[in-house]
Design an enzyme around this catalytic site. Structure first.
Site, PDB file in Angstrom:
ATOM      1  N   SER A  20       0.812  -1.221   0.000  1.00 52.26           N
ATOM      2  CA  SER A  20       0.000   0.000   0.000  1.00 52.26           C
ATOM      3  C   SER A  20       0.851   1.280   0.000  1.00 52.26           C
ATOM      4  O   SER A  20       0.495   2.237  -0.699  1.00 52.26           O
ATOM      5  CB  SER A  20      -0.957   0.007   1.193  1.00 52.26           C
ATOM      6  OG  SER A  20      -1.917  -1.000   1.025  1.00 52.26           O
ATOM      7  N   LYS A  69      -9.871  -5.606  10.752  1.00 54.57           N
ATOM      8  CA  LYS A  69     -10.976  -4.998   9.987  1.00 54.57           C
ATOM      9  C   LYS A  69     -12.322  -5.092  10.695  1.00 54.57           C
ATOM     10  O   LYS A  69     -13.192  -4.248  10.503  1.00 54.57           O
ATOM     11  CB  LYS A  69     -11.086  -5.661   8.610  1.00 54.57           C
ATOM     12  CG  LYS A  69      -9.916  -5.295   7.730  1.00 54.57           C
ATOM     13  CD  LYS A  69     -10.017  -5.922   6.365  1.00 54.57           C
ATOM     14  CE  LYS A  69      -8.730  -5.622   5.625  1.00 54.57           C
ATOM     15  NZ  LYS A  69      -8.797  -5.889   4.207  1.00 54.57           N
ATOM     16  N   ASN A  90     -12.013  -1.181   6.127  1.00 54.76           N
ATOM     17  CA  ASN A  90     -10.591  -1.163   5.756  1.00 54.76           C
ATOM     18  C   ASN A  90     -10.066   0.260   5.543  1.00 54.76           C
ATOM     19  O   ASN A  90      -8.902   0.435   5.221  1.00 54.76           O
ATOM     20  CB  ASN A  90     -10.326  -2.000   4.491  1.00 54.76           C
ATOM     21  CG  ASN A  90     -10.850  -1.331   3.245  1.00 54.76           C
ATOM     22  OD1 ASN A  90     -11.916  -0.731   3.268  1.00 54.76           O
ATOM     23  ND2 ASN A  90     -10.122  -1.427   2.162  1.00 54.76           N
ATOM     24  N   ALA A 135     -12.007  -9.567   5.153  1.00 53.68           N
ATOM     25  CA  ALA A 135     -11.948  -9.399   3.693  1.00 53.68           C
ATOM     26  C   ALA A 135     -13.190  -9.999   3.035  1.00 53.68           C
ATOM     27  O   ALA A 135     -13.782  -9.394   2.136  1.00 53.68           O
ATOM     28  CB  ALA A 135     -10.683 -10.050   3.148  1.00 53.68           C
ATOM     29  N   ALA A 159     -19.940 -21.216  11.793  1.00 52.41           N
ATOM     30  CA  ALA A 159     -20.814 -20.200  12.400  1.00 52.41           C
ATOM     31  C   ALA A 159     -20.526 -18.804  11.840  1.00 52.41           C
ATOM     32  O   ALA A 159     -21.443 -17.998  11.661  1.00 52.41           O
ATOM     33  CB  ALA A 159     -20.636 -20.209  13.916  1.00 52.41           C
ATOM     34  N   TYR A 225      -1.153 -11.581  -2.355  1.00 55.01           N
ATOM     35  CA  TYR A 225      -0.344 -11.297  -3.539  1.00 55.01           C
ATOM     36  C   TYR A 225       1.119 -11.477  -3.170  1.00 55.01           C
ATOM     37  O   TYR A 225       1.450 -11.655  -1.995  1.00 55.01           O
ATOM     38  CB  TYR A 225      -0.623  -9.874  -4.056  1.00 55.01           C
ATOM     39  CG  TYR A 225      -0.516  -8.824  -2.967  1.00 55.01           C
ATOM     40  CD1 TYR A 225       0.703  -8.223  -2.662  1.00 55.01           C
ATOM     41  CD2 TYR A 225      -1.632  -8.482  -2.216  1.00 55.01           C
ATOM     42  CE1 TYR A 225       0.801  -7.297  -1.641  1.00 55.01           C
ATOM     43  CE2 TYR A 225      -1.541  -7.554  -1.182  1.00 55.01           C
ATOM     44  CZ  TYR A 225      -0.318  -6.965  -0.901  1.00 55.01           C
ATOM     45  OH  TYR A 225      -0.224  -6.059   0.114  1.00 55.01           O
TER      46      TYR A 225
HETATM   47  P1  NAP Z   1      -9.198 -12.202   8.986  1.00 54.14           P
HETATM   48  O1  NAP Z   1     -10.269 -11.221   9.289  1.00 54.14           O
HETATM   49  O2  NAP Z   1      -8.191 -12.541  10.030  1.00 54.14           O
HETATM   50  O3  NAP Z   1      -9.942 -13.553   8.522  1.00 54.14           O
HETATM   51  C1  NAP Z   1      -9.207 -14.684   8.231  1.00 54.14           C
HETATM   52  C2  NAP Z   1     -10.105 -15.727   7.577  1.00 54.14           C
HETATM   53  O4  NAP Z   1      -9.260 -16.769   7.096  1.00 54.14           O
HETATM   54  C3  NAP Z   1     -11.116 -16.398   8.498  1.00 54.14           C
HETATM   55  O5  NAP Z   1     -12.244 -16.759   7.733  1.00 54.14           O
HETATM   56  C4  NAP Z   1     -10.349 -17.648   8.963  1.00 54.14           C
HETATM   57  O6  NAP Z   1     -11.199 -18.704   9.339  1.00 54.14           O
HETATM   58  C5  NAP Z   1      -9.653 -18.013   7.701  1.00 54.14           C
HETATM   59  N1  NAP Z   1      -8.419 -18.771   7.873  1.00 54.14           N
HETATM   60  C6  NAP Z   1      -7.285 -18.365   8.473  1.00 54.14           C
HETATM   61  N2  NAP Z   1      -6.338 -19.318   8.351  1.00 54.14           N
HETATM   62  C7  NAP Z   1      -6.900 -20.350   7.658  1.00 54.14           C
HETATM   63  C8  NAP Z   1      -6.444 -21.630   7.230  1.00 54.14           C
HETATM   64  N3  NAP Z   1      -5.193 -22.044   7.465  1.00 54.14           N
HETATM   65  N4  NAP Z   1      -7.296 -22.407   6.542  1.00 54.14           N
HETATM   66  C9  NAP Z   1      -8.541 -22.015   6.284  1.00 54.14           C
HETATM   67  N5  NAP Z   1      -9.050 -20.824   6.678  1.00 54.14           N
HETATM   68  C10 NAP Z   1      -8.231 -20.004   7.361  1.00 54.14           C
HETATM   69  O7  NAP Z   1      -8.337 -11.767   7.698  1.00 54.14           O
HETATM   70  P2  NAP Z   1      -8.831 -10.865   6.475  1.00 54.14           P
HETATM   71  O8  NAP Z   1      -8.624  -9.431   6.779  1.00 54.14           O
HETATM   72  O9  NAP Z   1     -10.179 -11.348   6.087  1.00 54.14           O
HETATM   73  O10 NAP Z   1      -7.746 -11.232   5.336  1.00 54.14           O
HETATM   74  C11 NAP Z   1      -7.795 -12.464   4.656  1.00 54.14           C
HETATM   75  C12 NAP Z   1      -6.761 -12.484   3.527  1.00 54.14           C
HETATM   76  O11 NAP Z   1      -7.120 -11.564   2.508  1.00 54.14           O
HETATM   77  C13 NAP Z   1      -5.351 -12.097   3.954  1.00 54.14           C
HETATM   78  O12 NAP Z   1      -4.434 -12.928   3.269  1.00 54.14           O
HETATM   79  C14 NAP Z   1      -5.199 -10.680   3.493  1.00 54.14           C
HETATM   80  O13 NAP Z   1      -3.845 -10.337   3.221  1.00 54.14           O
HETATM   81  C15 NAP Z   1      -6.002 -10.733   2.191  1.00 54.14           C
HETATM   82  N6  NAP Z   1      -6.542  -9.415   1.766  1.00 54.14           N
HETATM   83  C16 NAP Z   1      -6.126  -8.883   0.573  1.00 54.14           C
HETATM   84  C17 NAP Z   1      -6.664  -7.693   0.138  1.00 54.14           C
HETATM   85  C18 NAP Z   1      -6.229  -7.121  -1.179  1.00 54.14           C
HETATM   86  O14 NAP Z   1      -6.504  -5.934  -1.419  1.00 54.14           O
HETATM   87  N7  NAP Z   1      -5.630  -7.871  -2.041  1.00 54.14           N
HETATM   88  C19 NAP Z   1      -7.606  -7.019   0.885  1.00 54.14           C
HETATM   89  C20 NAP Z   1      -8.023  -7.595   2.076  1.00 54.14           C
HETATM   90  C21 NAP Z   1      -7.473  -8.789   2.510  1.00 54.14           C
HETATM   91  P3  NAP Z   1     -11.833 -18.823  10.827  1.00 54.14           P
HETATM   92  O15 NAP Z   1     -13.028 -17.923  10.827  1.00 54.14           O
HETATM   93  O16 NAP Z   1     -12.170 -20.249  10.927  1.00 54.14           O
HETATM   94  O17 NAP Z   1     -10.750 -18.374  11.778  1.00 54.14           O
END
Ligand code: NAP
Length: 279
Positions: A20, A69, A90, A135, A159, A225
């Site tokens: 970013s 977030k 975000n 996300a 859930a 990424y």
């Molecule tokens: P978050 O709020 O911490 O949520 C993580 C999610 O991933 C939850 O659903 C969690 O499941 C699941 N999870 C974590 N480890 C896992 C595993 N080993 N196997 C299966 N599920 C797993 O994180 P977030 O903010 O949503 O971000 C998620 C991803 O998106 C990150 O890699 C982030 O870098 C990426 N992202 C990218 C952008 C972009 O602009 N490119 C924007 C936003 C996010 P549980 O609910 O079971 O814990």
């Protein structure tokens, strides 16, 4: 950075991987805006203090990344409709009066990347959204508004997927989109578009779904990424899908944040093309 530059940051844990700062610096250059944008690593239990400290230093706004977030809207004095629907933010914008406006541009960025940058129409498509964290929450509303036929939200903690589906049920009905929550192991169908919005790539874990969810030519996006996304991209390609990482989404969600903060839309496609050329 100059002392007169307006200060912004991306706040998260981890945050070292974030591109970013480079994106916003290039947006500022191309639009003639004067700003400084940095990374802020905050402790897992230190998000609120991190935001307060940044405001006290004169920060004008910040992007919020994993895992804060969902916590971010609780700090806000005003939440956009998108945040109210997603329950996740975000982008925070700080007012001179100490107010905090929360918004969510993740889903707008994802849809813009899929439809404009990748040239894949979402209308009438079957979509698998993996994950139910911040996300995924930000992505679901804009995916529904893009006119998809069906979305399954699959998360290892069922859930959380169910909660996300419930909070979007009225919008799904309005859009005439079928919306389901499942555990990844319970998936039987295949999909046109698969979006990995879990943190599996970020943490180096296995791809969180079996390959039978892919159809030949499916678009398989990982929101991660850089090198950490490679495992997912290789998996998708090996099973006949079209792989796409999260760089385009990152640039597009940043462009929406930049527009909110600065009132000017940066040339996001140009910046994405430059980043891909430099990779
Ligand atoms: P978050 O709020 O911490 O949520 C993580 C999610 O991933 C939850 O659903 C969690 O499941 C699941 N999870 C974590 N480890 C896992 C595993 N080993 N196997 C299966 N599920 C797993 O994180 P977030 O903010 O949503 O971000 C998620 C991803 O998106 C990150 O890699 C982030 O870098 C990426 N992202 C990218 C952008 C972009 O602009 N490119 C924007 C936003 C996010 P549980 O609910 O079971 O814990």
């Amino acid at each position: 950075m100059t002392s007169s530059a307006d200060l912004y940051c991306v706040m998260g844990n981890p945050v070292a991987h974030s591109r970013s700062p480079a994106i916003h610096a290039r947006f500022a250059e191309l639009t003639g805006q004067t700003l400084a944008y940095e990374r802020r690593l905050v402790p897992m239990d230190g998000f609120v203090q991190g935001v307060r400290d940044f405001m006290a230093e004169g920060g004008r706004g910040c992007n919020i990344t994993v895992p804060f977030k969902i916590e971010a809207p609780r700090l806000a004095t005003h939440c956009s409709e998108r945040v109210q629907l997603a329950g996740a933010a975000n982008v925070l914008t700080f007012g001179a009066d100490g107010s905090i406006h929360a918004d969510n541009t993740d889903g707008l960025g994802l849809v813009a990347d899929i439809t404009r940058n990748a040239g894949v129409s979402l209308a009438g498509r079957d979509v698998l959204l993996l994950g139910a964290g911040g996300a995924a929450a930000g992505a679901l509303g804009p995916l529904l508004r893009a006119g998809v036929r069906h979305i399954t939200v699959a998360n290892r903690t069922l859930a959380r997927a169910q909660t996300l589906v419930q909070s979007h049920a009225a919008l799904a009905l309005l859009q005439n989109t079928e919306l389901l929550a499942l555990e990844p192991q319970a998936l039987e169908a295949d999909f046109d578009v698969i979006i990995n919005a879990t943190a599996s790539s970020l943490t180096g874990a296995d791809v969180p779904v079996a390959a039978h969810v892919l159809r030949p030519g499916s678009l398989a996006c990982d929101l991660m990424y850089g090198p950490a996304a490679q495992g997912f991209l290789d998996w998708a390609k090996a099973h006949g899908a079209v792989p796409r990482d999260g760089l385009g989404m990152l640039v597009e969600q940043a462009a929406e944040a930049f527009l909110l903060w600065r009132g000017v839309r940066p040339p996001s496609a140009q910046v994405l093309a430059e980043m891909l050329r430099a990779a």
